[in-house]
Design an enzyme around this catalytic site. Structure first.
Site, PDB file in Angstrom:
ATOM      1  N   ASN A  26      -0.465  21.100  76.814  1.00  0.00           N
ATOM      2  CA  ASN A  26      -1.202  20.346  75.818  1.00  0.00           C
ATOM      3  C   ASN A  26      -0.332  20.306  74.559  1.00  0.00           C
ATOM      4  OD1 ASN A  26      -3.368  19.192  74.449  1.00  0.00           O
ATOM      5  ND2 ASN A  26      -4.833  20.555  75.466  1.00  0.00           N
TER       6      ASN A  26
ATOM      7  N   GLY B 160      -4.128  34.832  70.269  1.00  0.00           N
ATOM      8  CA  GLY B 160      -3.682  36.224  70.234  1.00  0.00           C
ATOM      9  C   GLY B 160      -3.269  36.782  71.577  1.00  0.00           C
ATOM     10  N   GLU B 161      -2.562  37.901  71.516  1.00  0.00           N
ATOM     11  CA  GLU B 161      -2.115  38.605  72.728  1.00  0.00           C
ATOM     12  C   GLU B 161      -3.022  39.832  72.905  1.00  0.00           C
ATOM     13  OE1 GLU B 161      -0.040  38.536  75.422  1.00  0.00           O
ATOM     14  OE2 GLU B 161      -0.911  40.507  75.750  1.00  0.00           O
TER      15      GLU B 161
ATOM     16  N   CYS C  79      -5.769  26.364  72.834  1.00  0.00           N
ATOM     17  CA  CYS C  79      -6.136  27.256  71.736  1.00  0.00           C
ATOM     18  C   CYS C  79      -5.189  27.117  70.553  1.00  0.00           C
ATOM     19  CB  CYS C  79      -6.152  28.684  72.238  1.00  0.00           C
ATOM     20  SG  CYS C  79      -7.463  28.924  73.431  1.00  0.00           S
TER      21      CYS C  79
ATOM     22  N   GLU D 195     -10.699  30.561  67.017  1.00  0.00           N
ATOM     23  CA  GLU D 195     -11.378  29.587  67.869  1.00  0.00           C
ATOM     24  C   GLU D 195     -11.920  30.222  69.134  1.00  0.00           C
ATOM     25  OE1 GLU D 195      -7.923  26.375  66.971  1.00  0.00           O
ATOM     26  OE2 GLU D 195      -8.723  26.542  68.992  1.00  0.00           O
TER      27      GLU D 195
ATOM     28  N   SER E 229      -5.665  37.854  79.887  1.00  0.00           N
ATOM     29  CA  SER E 229      -4.375  37.189  80.083  1.00  0.00           C
ATOM     30  C   SER E 229      -3.329  37.799  79.154  1.00  0.00           C
ATOM     31  CB  SER E 229      -4.535  35.698  79.782  1.00  0.00           C
ATOM     32  OG  SER E 229      -3.283  35.053  79.826  1.00  0.00           O
TER      33      SER E 229
ATOM     34  N   SER F 266       1.077  35.298  82.052  1.00  0.00           N
ATOM     35  CA  SER F 266       1.685  34.006  81.735  1.00  0.00           C
ATOM     36  C   SER F 266       3.171  34.082  82.035  1.00  0.00           C
ATOM     37  CB  SER F 266       1.459  33.668  80.258  1.00  0.00           C
ATOM     38  OG  SER F 266       0.073  33.665  79.983  1.00  0.00           O
ATOM     39  N   LEU F 267       3.568  33.569  83.182  1.00  0.00           N
ATOM     40  CA  LEU F 267       4.974  33.644  83.583  1.00  0.00           C
ATOM     41  C   LEU F 267       5.773  32.546  82.875  1.00  0.00           C
ATOM     42  CD1 LEU F 267       7.072  35.040  85.433  1.00  0.00           C
ATOM     43  CD2 LEU F 267       6.492  33.366  87.206  1.00  0.00           C
ATOM     44  N   ASN F 268       5.376  31.321  83.082  1.00  0.00           N
ATOM     45  CA  ASN F 268       5.895  30.166  82.331  1.00  0.00           C
ATOM     46  C   ASN F 268       7.381  29.837  82.495  1.00  0.00           C
ATOM     47  OD1 ASN F 268       3.305  29.969  81.417  1.00  0.00           O
ATOM     48  ND2 ASN F 268       3.721  30.632  79.324  1.00  0.00           N
TER      49      ASN F 268
ATOM     50  N   CYS G 286       3.466  27.322  71.785  1.00  0.00           N
ATOM     51  CA  CYS G 286       2.064  27.670  71.537  1.00  0.00           C
ATOM     52  C   CYS G 286       1.689  27.474  70.069  1.00  0.00           C
ATOM     53  CB  CYS G 286       1.853  29.131  71.938  1.00  0.00           C
ATOM     54  SG  CYS G 286       0.231  29.767  71.498  1.00  0.00           S
TER      55      CYS G 286
ATOM     56  N   CYS H 233      -0.803  35.290  66.222  1.00  0.00           N
ATOM     57  CA  CYS H 233      -0.195  36.083  67.305  1.00  0.00           C
ATOM     58  C   CYS H 233       1.220  36.463  66.894  1.00  0.00           C
ATOM     59  CB  CYS H 233      -0.165  35.250  68.596  1.00  0.00           C
ATOM     60  SG  CYS H 233       0.419  36.179  70.035  1.00  0.00           S
TER      61      CYS H 233
ATOM     62  N   CYS I 226       5.653  32.588  71.068  1.00  0.00           N
ATOM     63  CA  CYS I 226       6.039  31.648  72.132  1.00  0.00           C
ATOM     64  C   CYS I 226       6.250  30.252  71.536  1.00  0.00           C
ATOM     65  CB  CYS I 226       4.982  31.620  73.230  1.00  0.00           C
ATOM     66  SG  CYS I 226       4.680  33.258  73.923  1.00  0.00           S
TER      67      CYS I 226
ATOM     68  N   CYS J  26     -13.603  31.083  76.614  1.00  0.00           N
ATOM     69  CA  CYS J  26     -12.245  31.525  76.297  1.00  0.00           C
ATOM     70  C   CYS J  26     -12.272  32.149  74.901  1.00  0.00           C
ATOM     71  CB  CYS J  26     -11.330  30.298  76.357  1.00  0.00           C
ATOM     72  SG  CYS J  26      -9.652  30.618  75.871  1.00  0.00           S
TER      73      CYS J  26
HETATM   74  N1  SAH Z   1      -1.506  35.668  74.710  1.00  0.00           N
HETATM   75  C1  SAH Z   1      -2.026  35.570  76.015  1.00  0.00           C
HETATM   76  C2  SAH Z   1      -3.368  34.864  76.082  1.00  0.00           C
HETATM   77  C3  SAH Z   1      -3.535  33.683  75.202  1.00  0.00           C
HETATM   78  S1  SAH Z   1      -2.537  32.254  75.592  1.00  0.00           S
HETATM   79  C4  SAH Z   1      -1.022  34.905  76.942  1.00  0.00           C
HETATM   80  O1  SAH Z   1      -0.030  34.357  76.450  1.00  0.00           O
HETATM   81  O2  SAH Z   1      -1.225  34.973  78.154  1.00  0.00           O
HETATM   82  C5  SAH Z   1      -3.382  31.676  77.052  1.00  0.00           C
HETATM   83  C6  SAH Z   1      -2.563  30.739  77.922  1.00  0.00           C
HETATM   84  O3  SAH Z   1      -2.370  29.491  77.271  1.00  0.00           O
HETATM   85  C7  SAH Z   1      -1.173  31.270  78.270  1.00  0.00           C
HETATM   86  O4  SAH Z   1      -0.948  31.168  79.648  1.00  0.00           O
HETATM   87  C8  SAH Z   1      -0.252  30.329  77.513  1.00  0.00           C
HETATM   88  O5  SAH Z   1       0.979  30.222  78.193  1.00  0.00           O
HETATM   89  C9  SAH Z   1      -1.050  29.046  77.507  1.00  0.00           C
HETATM   90  N2  SAH Z   1      -0.719  28.083  76.448  1.00  0.00           N
HETATM   91  C10 SAH Z   1      -0.320  28.342  75.185  1.00  0.00           C
HETATM   92  N3  SAH Z   1      -0.111  27.177  74.516  1.00  0.00           N
HETATM   93  C11 SAH Z   1      -0.412  26.180  75.376  1.00  0.00           C
HETATM   94  C12 SAH Z   1      -0.413  24.753  75.282  1.00  0.00           C
HETATM   95  N4  SAH Z   1      -0.079  24.147  74.150  1.00  0.00           N
HETATM   96  N5  SAH Z   1      -0.759  24.039  76.370  1.00  0.00           N
HETATM   97  C13 SAH Z   1      -1.129  24.657  77.512  1.00  0.00           C
HETATM   98  N6  SAH Z   1      -1.169  25.988  77.655  1.00  0.00           N
HETATM   99  C14 SAH Z   1      -0.802  26.744  76.608  1.00  0.00           C
HETATM  100 FE1  SF4 Z   2       0.632  34.558  71.683  1.00  0.00          FE
HETATM  101 FE2  SF4 Z   2      -0.119  33.844  74.169  1.00  0.00          FE
HETATM  102 FE3  SF4 Z   2       0.487  31.981  72.303  1.00  0.00          FE
HETATM  103 FE4  SF4 Z   2       2.424  33.475  73.345  1.00  0.00          FE
HETATM  104  S1  SF4 Z   2       1.128  32.000  74.451  1.00  0.00           S
HETATM  105  S2  SF4 Z   2       2.156  33.007  71.157  1.00  0.00           S
HETATM  106  S3  SF4 Z   2       1.388  35.404  73.579  1.00  0.00           S
HETATM  107  S4  SF4 Z   2      -1.195  33.406  72.227  1.00  0.00           S
END
Ligand code: SAH
Ligand code: SF4
Length: 345
Positions: free
Chosen positions: A292, A161-162, A335, A91, A193, A216-218, A118, A111, A115, A104
């Site tokens: 989301n 993806g990462e 995504c 996407e 990112s 992405s600290l989270n 995700c 990936c 996580c 984006c």
């Molecule tokens: N893999 C990389 C880049 C892709 S994810 C990374 O993790 O940084 C891009 C961003 O989307 C990250 O900050 C991730 O934490 C966030 N993300 C993933 N799933 C999400 C969701 N369902 N709602 C909101 N943000 C999300």
């Molecule tokens: Fe991969 Fe980023 Fe999703 Fe984590 S948040 S699974 S690193 S795409």
């Protein structure tokens, strides 16, 4: 057959040399492919017919097809599902916000990082995208906008993806993207990112034109972060920020800290306090992202009230903190979601 659009300028020149041609022809071809977005040899009008024939005998272009395109009625954001030659899909989204059109892009099909919040993680890992497949997303989406008299203004490597797990192709795509004879995009408008692949972070800073970094600290404790982001079991928070402190940041450049707010998991004032401790001394801006929910998700987004409180706690202490709007929420802005839906159909 060799893919000509996966090559760097140097490689195209070498390739031309191996065909017994002058290397400056390589420069012309490179410009046709990346600066003008041409994807066939016939259109390269300043290249002789015989060379065009030679080139198409031993090389070809990467093909990409839009399978589905959804436009948000709310904010004009566009989401596209692309398919590659092997049938794999990814996407790409353009998020519209005033004059800013942020593209984006994806770097992998699925990936590996797993996580828990995700939807891309749920696909598992299929394969890396090539540099041409990464750049095609930019060329094709920019063209879609140009048809409406608009254009891509910012690019974030934040799709599926990462990026730092596909470092070679990502680096190659970044060089071509920011090269004036390539796509000619300002490196200041490009952000990569990462979930925290500490081992590859400094590679981004070895580029001739370094792009922006988002992390992405989270979560603010290793136990929570390891639970929701398995990468933290290998590279913990201290190691991650230790690395960030060593980076050769240019003046006025700030690292973006991304923080997806999950209700009851990472959204308390204690978390906000810990963030301050974690990023101490680092030039950062913080993006709070409203979660989301994905299909079958066990998490809920934080309430608006707790997001605002969290933001206020940090802004009161002189941090720059944005709450990222749920862009294109009517087109499944996050995504991996269109992909997930497509699979179910
Ligand atoms: N893999 C990389 C880049 C892709 S994810 C990374 O993790 O940084 C891009 C961003 O989307 C990250 O900050 C991730 O934490 C966030 N993300 C993933 N799933 C999400 C969701 N369902 N709602 C909101 N943000 C999300
Ligand atoms: Fe991969 Fe980023 Fe999703 Fe984590 S948040 S699974 S690193 S795409």
């Amino acid at each position: 057959m060799i893919k000509i659009d996966n090559m760097s300028l140097e490689e195209i020149k070498e390739f031309l040399k191996s065909l017994g041609e002058e290397s400056y022809r390589g420069e012309q071809i490179y410009k046709w492919i990346f600066s003008r977005g041409v994807d066939n040899f016939e259109d390269m009008t300043d290249i002789s017919k015989s060379l065009r024939g030679k080139l198409s005998d031993c090389s070809e272009f990467t093909k990409i097809e839009i399978l589905e395109k959804i436009e948000s009625r709310k904010d004009g954001s566009i989401k596209a599902l692309f398919s590659f030659e092997d049938g794999e899909k990814i996407e790409t989204v353009v998020l519209k916000d005033g004059n800013r059109n942020t593209l984006c892009i994806s770097t992998q099909v699925g990936c590996r990082m797993g996580c828990s919040f995700c939807s891309t993680a749920k696909i598992g890992f299929k394969r890396d995208l090539t540099s041409a497949e990464i750049l095609k997303q930019v060329i094709v989406m920019n063209r879609l906008l140009e048809e409406k008299g608009d254009k891509v203004t910012n690019i974030v490597y934040m799709g599926m993806g990462e990026p730092l797990d596909n470092i070679e192709n990502v680096m190659r795509s970044l060089s071509i993207l920011t090269d004036e004879n390539g796509l000619g995009f300002s490196h200041r408008k490009v952000t990569v990112s990462t979930s925290g692949r500490v081992d590859n972070i400094d590679k981004i800073f070895s580029l001739k034109k370094p792009v922006n970094l988002a992390v992405s600290l989270n979560a603010t404790t290793d136990s929570t972060r390891s639970e929701i982001m398995p990468v933290n079991r290998k590279f913990g928070i201290a190691e991650l920020v230790g690395k960030l402190r060593e980076l050769p940041l240019q003046k006025r450049k700030r690292i973006t800290i991304e923080y997806v707010m999950l209700r009851g998991i990472n959204d308390t004032i204690d978390d906000a306090k810990r963030i301050i401790h974690i990023v101490k001394g680092l030039p950062v801006k913080i993006n709070l992202i409203l979660y989301n929910p994905t299909i079958d998700s066990i998490y809920k987004p934080s309430t608006e009230e707790s997001a605002l409180k969290f933001q206020k706690y940090l802004t009161d202490r002189n941090f720059t903190v944005f709450i990222r709007k749920s862009y294109g929420s009517d087109i499944d802005g996050a995504c991996g979601q269109l992909y997930a839906k497509y699979k179910k159909m």
